[in-house]
Design a protein around this motif. Structure first.
Motif, PDB file in Angstrom:
ATOM      1  N   SER A   8       3.937   2.449 -11.959  1.00  0.00           N
ATOM      2  CA  SER A   8       4.642   3.103 -10.852  1.00  0.00           C
ATOM      3  C   SER A   8       6.030   2.516 -10.643  1.00  0.00           C
ATOM      4  CB  SER A   8       3.810   3.018  -9.568  1.00  0.00           C
ATOM      5  OG  SER A   8       3.682   1.686  -9.127  1.00  0.00           O
ATOM      6  N   ALA A   9       6.948   3.384 -10.170  1.00  0.00           N
ATOM      7  CA  ALA A   9       8.354   2.997 -10.044  1.00  0.00           C
ATOM      8  C   ALA A   9       8.904   3.173  -8.635  1.00  0.00           C
ATOM      9  CB  ALA A   9       9.204   3.802 -11.040  1.00  0.00           C
ATOM     10  N   SER A  10       8.046   3.490  -7.660  1.00  0.00           N
ATOM     11  CA  SER A  10       8.514   3.558  -6.272  1.00  0.00           C
ATOM     12  C   SER A  10       8.138   2.274  -5.547  1.00  0.00           C
ATOM     13  CB  SER A  10       7.883   4.730  -5.513  1.00  0.00           C
ATOM     14  OG  SER A  10       8.222   4.617  -4.130  1.00  0.00           O
ATOM     15  N   PRO A  11       9.096   1.681  -4.801  1.00  0.00           N
ATOM     16  CA  PRO A  11       8.777   0.477  -4.027  1.00  0.00           C
ATOM     17  C   PRO A  11       8.324   0.810  -2.612  1.00  0.00           C
ATOM     18  CG  PRO A  11      11.141   0.872  -3.949  1.00  0.00           C
ATOM     19  CD  PRO A  11      10.538   2.026  -4.733  1.00  0.00           C
ATOM     20  N   ARG A  12       8.073   2.102  -2.305  1.00  0.00           N
ATOM     21  CA  ARG A  12       7.946   2.510  -0.899  1.00  0.00           C
ATOM     22  C   ARG A  12       6.526   2.501  -0.355  1.00  0.00           C
ATOM     23  NH1 ARG A  12      10.284   6.604   1.760  1.00  0.00           N
ATOM     24  NH2 ARG A  12       9.407   8.183   0.378  1.00  0.00           N
ATOM     25  N   GLU A  17       5.838   9.336  -1.812  1.00  0.00           N
ATOM     26  CA  GLU A  17       5.245  10.609  -2.245  1.00  0.00           C
ATOM     27  C   GLU A  17       4.686  10.477  -3.668  1.00  0.00           C
ATOM     28  OE1 GLU A  17       4.898  13.188  -0.348  1.00  0.00           O
ATOM     29  OE2 GLU A  17       6.535  13.274   1.096  1.00  0.00           O
ATOM     30  N   SER A  18       5.436   9.814  -4.554  1.00  0.00           N
ATOM     31  CA  SER A  18       4.977   9.720  -5.940  1.00  0.00           C
ATOM     32  C   SER A  18       3.711   8.873  -6.052  1.00  0.00           C
ATOM     33  CB  SER A  18       6.089   9.182  -6.850  1.00  0.00           C
ATOM     34  OG  SER A  18       6.497   7.892  -6.458  1.00  0.00           O
ATOM     35  N   HIS A  40      -3.507  -0.369 -12.068  1.00  0.00           N
ATOM     36  CA  HIS A  40      -2.202  -0.022 -11.493  1.00  0.00           C
ATOM     37  C   HIS A  40      -1.204  -1.134 -11.794  1.00  0.00           C
ATOM     38  CE1 HIS A  40       0.425   0.883  -7.693  1.00  0.00           C
ATOM     39  NE2 HIS A  40       1.014   1.245  -8.823  1.00  0.00           N
ATOM     40  N   TRP A  41      -0.072  -0.753 -12.382  1.00  0.00           N
ATOM     41  CA  TRP A  41       1.008  -1.699 -12.664  1.00  0.00           C
ATOM     42  C   TRP A  41       2.226  -1.263 -11.859  1.00  0.00           C
ATOM     43  CZ3 TRP A  41       3.060  -2.649 -18.339  1.00  0.00           C
ATOM     44  CH2 TRP A  41       4.021  -3.672 -18.303  1.00  0.00           C
ATOM     45  N   ASP A  42       2.476  -1.983 -10.784  1.00  0.00           N
ATOM     46  CA  ASP A  42       3.641  -1.732  -9.934  1.00  0.00           C
ATOM     47  C   ASP A  42       4.833  -2.463 -10.560  1.00  0.00           C
ATOM     48  OD1 ASP A  42       5.591  -1.683  -8.005  1.00  0.00           O
ATOM     49  OD2 ASP A  42       4.404  -2.686  -6.456  1.00  0.00           O
ATOM     50  N   LEU A  43       5.815  -1.705 -11.042  1.00  0.00           N
ATOM     51  CA  LEU A  43       6.940  -2.332 -11.742  1.00  0.00           C
ATOM     52  C   LEU A  43       7.791  -3.206 -10.820  1.00  0.00           C
ATOM     53  CD1 LEU A  43       8.149   0.533 -14.126  1.00  0.00           C
ATOM     54  CD2 LEU A  43       6.734  -1.456 -14.695  1.00  0.00           C
ATOM     55  N   PHE A  93       2.646   7.725 -15.308  1.00  0.00           N
ATOM     56  CA  PHE A  93       3.860   7.167 -14.712  1.00  0.00           C
ATOM     57  C   PHE A  93       4.146   7.931 -13.426  1.00  0.00           C
ATOM     58  CE2 PHE A  93       4.423   5.926 -19.122  1.00  0.00           C
ATOM     59  CZ  PHE A  93       5.056   4.693 -19.051  1.00  0.00           C
ATOM     60  N   SER A  94       4.499   7.222 -12.351  1.00  0.00           N
ATOM     61  CA  SER A  94       4.977   7.907 -11.146  1.00  0.00           C
ATOM     62  C   SER A  94       6.438   7.513 -10.938  1.00  0.00           C
ATOM     63  CB  SER A  94       4.097   7.586  -9.944  1.00  0.00           C
ATOM     64  OG  SER A  94       3.856   6.208  -9.814  1.00  0.00           O
ATOM     65  N   VAL A  95       7.288   8.566 -10.861  1.00  0.00           N
ATOM     66  CA  VAL A  95       8.730   8.360 -11.027  1.00  0.00           C
ATOM     67  C   VAL A  95       9.531   9.143  -9.981  1.00  0.00           C
ATOM     68  CG1 VAL A  95      10.648   8.566 -12.661  1.00  0.00           C
ATOM     69  CG2 VAL A  95       8.324   8.157 -13.532  1.00  0.00           C
TER      70      VAL A  95
END
Ligand SMILES: Cc1cc2nc3c(=O)[nH]c(=O)nc-3n(C[C@H](O)[C@H](O)[C@H](O)COP(=O)(O)O)c2cc1C
Length: 208
Positions: A8-12, A17-18, A40-43, A93-95
């Motif tokens: 995942s690429a959202s820090p929110r 939403e993603s 889950h891999w939070d970037l 991927f969530s982008v």
């Protein structure tokens, strides 16, 4: 198939939403793949290495030599990231769209893993070869934005998000890609768009 890796690429966090759509996907996936695990891999979790020395190591490898000292350490750190990514048979991927493109942490991920001999080869006459094209890995991508949407004019921005990221996936050899989109726009019906995206995520996850 025994593992789905969600990158995942959202820090929110809970406002994202993603991440919410990705959660719909992973929940449906887990329900229909009882023997599979979901990771889950939070970037944004600090696991991505800095790539300043890595860039020097890359050019050392590119010129046919072996990285030494600090370069060798940076190369090994990049390799660990690559192996975590390349070891999954299913990827999600969530982008989010950030400034027309992807969040910089995802670009950092791309710059760390996209190495000669791991992701690509290159021939002076025939160009790139795509080293991840072997094992039949499937990839799903959740793309979200808030202002830009398909069909809007350039005054609402342009899509260098899905165009760039899906092209990168294909360049690595990961060509079995599916996309879930959430682009409510500023004038659209966000709840209806949410329901549509969630339904698309659920449908895809069941047979993923
Ligand atoms: C730093 C930043 C830049 C953004 N840039 C754009 C943009 O260029 N175009 C757009 O339509 N939305 C843009 N957005 C809105 C997000 O793409 C949108 O809210 C998306 O759903 C966010 O994903 P998330 O909720 O998973 O974090 C931006 C948001 C942030 C935080």
């Amino acid at each position: 198939m025994n593992k789905l890796l969600h990158i995942s690429a959202s820090p929110r966090g809970s406002a994202s939403e993603s991440l919410r759509i990705a959660d719909v996907f992973t929940t449906a996936f887990a329900e229909s793949h009882l023997n599979a695990s979901v990771e889950h891999w939070d970037l944004w979790d600090g696991s991505l290495p800095d790539f300043a020395v890595g860039a020097r190591a890359k050019m050392t490898v590119f010129s046919g030599n072996t990285p030494q000292g600090a370069e060798a350490q940076a190369w090994a750190a990049a390799r660990r990231v690559f192996e975590r990514f390349a070891g999954a048979e299913r990827l999600l991927f969530s982008v989010p769209m950030w400034n027309g493109s992807i969040p910089y942490v995802l670009k950092q991920f791309i710059d760390v893993v996209s190495q000669p001999g791991w992701v690509f080869g290159v021939d002076p006459a025939t160009g790139y070869s795509h080293l991840l094209d072997g094992p039949g890995t499937r990839v799903a991508v959740v793309y979200t934005s808030a202002v830009w949407g398909p069909g809007l004019g350039p005054e609402f921005g342009r899509d260098f998000q899905s165009t760039y990221f899906t092209d990168w996936l294909h360049w690595t050899g990961l060509t079995d890609t599916s996309e879930i989109h959430f682009h409510p726009t500023l004038t659209g019906d966000a709840d209806a768009a949410r329901q549509e995206a969630d339904a698309a995520a659920r449908d895809l996850a069941k047979t993923f």
